[in-house]
Design a protein around this motif. Structure first.
Motif, PDB file in Angstrom:
ATOM      1  N   ASP A  36      35.431  76.390  58.585  1.00  0.00           N
ATOM      2  CA  ASP A  36      35.405  76.442  60.045  1.00  0.00           C
ATOM      3  C   ASP A  36      34.273  77.342  60.548  1.00  0.00           C
ATOM      4  N   LEU A  37      33.759  76.990  61.709  1.00  0.00           N
ATOM      5  CA  LEU A  37      32.917  77.890  62.490  1.00  0.00           C
ATOM      6  C   LEU A  37      33.795  78.363  63.636  1.00  0.00           C
ATOM      7  N   VAL A  38      34.067  79.660  63.689  1.00  0.00           N
ATOM      8  CA  VAL A  38      35.047  80.151  64.653  1.00  0.00           C
ATOM      9  C   VAL A  38      34.530  81.403  65.362  1.00  0.00           C
TER      10      VAL A  38
ATOM     11  N   GLY B 268      32.095  78.682  55.673  1.00  0.00           N
ATOM     12  CA  GLY B 268      32.524  78.964  57.033  1.00  0.00           C
ATOM     13  C   GLY B 268      31.644  79.996  57.707  1.00  0.00           C
ATOM     14  N   THR B 269      31.834  80.154  59.005  1.00  0.00           N
ATOM     15  CA  THR B 269      31.058  81.124  59.793  1.00  0.00           C
ATOM     16  C   THR B 269      31.950  81.764  60.837  1.00  0.00           C
TER      17      THR B 269
ATOM     18  N   ARG C  94      26.226  79.634  58.602  1.00  0.00           N
ATOM     19  CA  ARG C  94      25.464  79.167  59.757  1.00  0.00           C
ATOM     20  C   ARG C  94      25.070  80.303  60.703  1.00  0.00           C
TER      21      ARG C  94
ATOM     22  N   LEU D  99      22.885  80.027  64.206  1.00  0.00           N
ATOM     23  CA  LEU D  99      23.557  80.259  65.486  1.00  0.00           C
ATOM     24  C   LEU D  99      22.839  81.291  66.337  1.00  0.00           C
TER      25      LEU D  99
ATOM     26  N   ILE E 211      27.697  77.017  69.164  1.00  0.00           N
ATOM     27  CA  ILE E 211      29.072  77.097  68.666  1.00  0.00           C
ATOM     28  C   ILE E 211      29.876  75.897  69.160  1.00  0.00           C
TER      29      ILE E 211
ATOM     30  N   ALA F 230      28.736  72.548  67.510  1.00  0.00           N
ATOM     31  CA  ALA F 230      28.827  72.485  66.040  1.00  0.00           C
ATOM     32  C   ALA F 230      29.692  71.358  65.461  1.00  0.00           C
TER      33      ALA F 230
ATOM     34  N   GLY G  96      32.645  74.009  67.038  1.00  0.00           N
ATOM     35  CA  GLY G  96      33.326  75.199  66.574  1.00  0.00           C
ATOM     36  C   GLY G  96      34.697  75.360  67.198  1.00  0.00           C
ATOM     37  N   ARG G  97      35.338  76.448  66.836  1.00  0.00           N
ATOM     38  CA  ARG G  97      36.668  76.759  67.335  1.00  0.00           C
ATOM     39  C   ARG G  97      36.651  78.180  67.898  1.00  0.00           C
TER      40      ARG G  97
ATOM     41  N   ASP H 190      39.950  74.336  70.215  1.00  0.00           N
ATOM     42  CA  ASP H 190      38.744  73.556  69.974  1.00  0.00           C
ATOM     43  C   ASP H 190      37.737  73.906  71.072  1.00  0.00           C
TER      44      ASP H 190
END
Length: 269
Positions: free
Chosen positions: A24-26, A57-58, A130, A134, A153, A156, A158-159, A252
Motif C-alpha cells: 500500500d501507499l498510505v 509499500g510507502t 515510492r 512522491l 498520492i 497512485a 493511495g490510501r 481510499d
C-alpha cells in the motif's frame, strides 16, 4: 481501566485488521494520545507500519515545517531586514516538522530512508519504494495541486489512514479544495526562505487558501475540511477499526477527494 502498553506485534495485527496491506501507499495522520501507551514509544508504531507495508509499500505524512514563514509574510506582511537575515533557511534534509501536526511526524522525519519535498509549508515526508517519486518537484506555486505530492498520492492510487486523528486533519482534502469548480476561491501569497546555489534567497509561494477557501468561511470560522470528512464518515465510506484505544479509519484517497469535490461544488459551485 488500565491498558498494557501495545507491543509491535499487537500493532501489526491491528493495522492488518483495519485493512492495511503490504504494498500500500498510505498517508498517515496520527494522534499518539488517542492510541495510548506503546512499548518503545512512537518508533515502535513507525516500525509496525513499515512492517505491514513491506518492501513495496510507502508511508507518507504531512509534516510542514516548524519555522514556517507563512503567517509572518502572508499577503504582504513584511519582515525587517534583520528578521529576514536571521530566519532559518528551509533544508528538507534537516528541517524540524511543525509540532502542530503531531509528535509522531518527528520519528518519520528522522528515519534514515526518509525523503521530503522541497515546499517548506506543504512539506510531505515519505518512506518506502515510492518515496522519492512522491516528494520530487514540489512547486512553490501550488503546494496542494494535482502535480503536488498530495496529487500523486491520490493518483497512485493511495490510501489515507487516520490513527485517532481528528477529521479536520485530512490534508488530502486540500486537493479537493484546489480542483473544485467553485467561484471566488481565495488565493494567498507568502514568502519562504531557501538556499539556492549557496545563497540565501526569499521566494514567493502561492496557493488556494486552505484555511478559508471562500470569504464566507473566514467570516464564520467554517472548517470545510472537517465538514467534508464528517459527512464522508456518516455515509459509512472507508473501513473503521481500532488501534490501541483510538478509533481509526482507512480511506481510499481517490474516493475521498472525489467526494470532497462534489461536496464543495454542490454547495458553492
Amino acid at each position: 481501566m488500565l491498558f498494557n502498553p501495545l507491543d509491535r506485534g499487537q500493532l501489526v495485527t491491528q493495522l492488518h485488521d483495519i485493512g492495511l496491506h503490504a504494498g500500500d501507499l498510505v498517508m498517515v495522520h496520527t494522534s499518539l494520545r488517542a492510541i495510548g501507551a506503546i512499548a518503545g514509544g512512537p518508533q515502535t508504531l513507525l516500525d509496525a507500519l513499515l512492517e505491514v507495508l513491506g518492501a513495496h509499500g510507502t508511508l507518507a505524512a504531512y509534516v510542514s515545517w516548524k519555522h514556517s514563514s507563512y503567517d509572518a509574510t502572508l499577503d504582504g506582511r513584511t519582515l525587517s531586514a534583520r528578521e529576514r537575515a536571521r530566519w532559518p533557511l528551509f533544508d528538507p534534509s534537516a528541517a524540524a516538522p511543525h509540532e502542530g501536526f503531531g509528535y509522531f511526524n518527528q520519528f518519520v522525519c528522522r528515519h534514515p530512508a526518509v525523503h521530503r519535498s522541497a515546499h517548506p509549508t506543504a512539506n510531505i515526508a515519505a518512506i518506502g519504494c515510492r518515496a522519492a517519486e512522491l516528494t520530487a518537484d514540489h512547486s512553490l506555486l501550488d503546494g496542494y495541486a494535482p502535480g503536488s505530492p498530495l496529487g500523486r498520492i491520490v493518483a497512485a492510487p493511495g490510501r489515507v489512514l487516520m490513527l485517532g486523528a481528528p477529521p479536520g486533519s485530512l490534508t488530502v482534502l486540500h486537493l479537493a479544495q484546489a480542483i473544485a469548480r467553485i467561484p471566488g476561491k481565495r488565493r494567498v501569497r507568502y514568502e519562504v526562505p531557501l538556499l539556492i546555489d549557496g545563497e540565501r534567497c526569499w521566494r514567493q509561494a502561492e496557493e488556494f487558501d486552505t484555511n478559508g477557501l471562500l470569504d464566507q468561511f473566514v467570516d464564520n470560522g467554517f472548517d470545510d475540511i472537517a465538514a467534508i470528512a464528517t459527512d464522508y464518515v456518516l455515509e459509512e465510506r472507508g473501513r473503521r477499526g481500532r488501534v490501541g484505544r483510538a478509533n481509526c479509519w482507512l480511506f481510499d484517497a481517490q474516493d475521498l477527494v472525489s467526494f470532497g469535490v462534489s461536496w464543495l461544488e454542490r454547495r458553492f459551485g
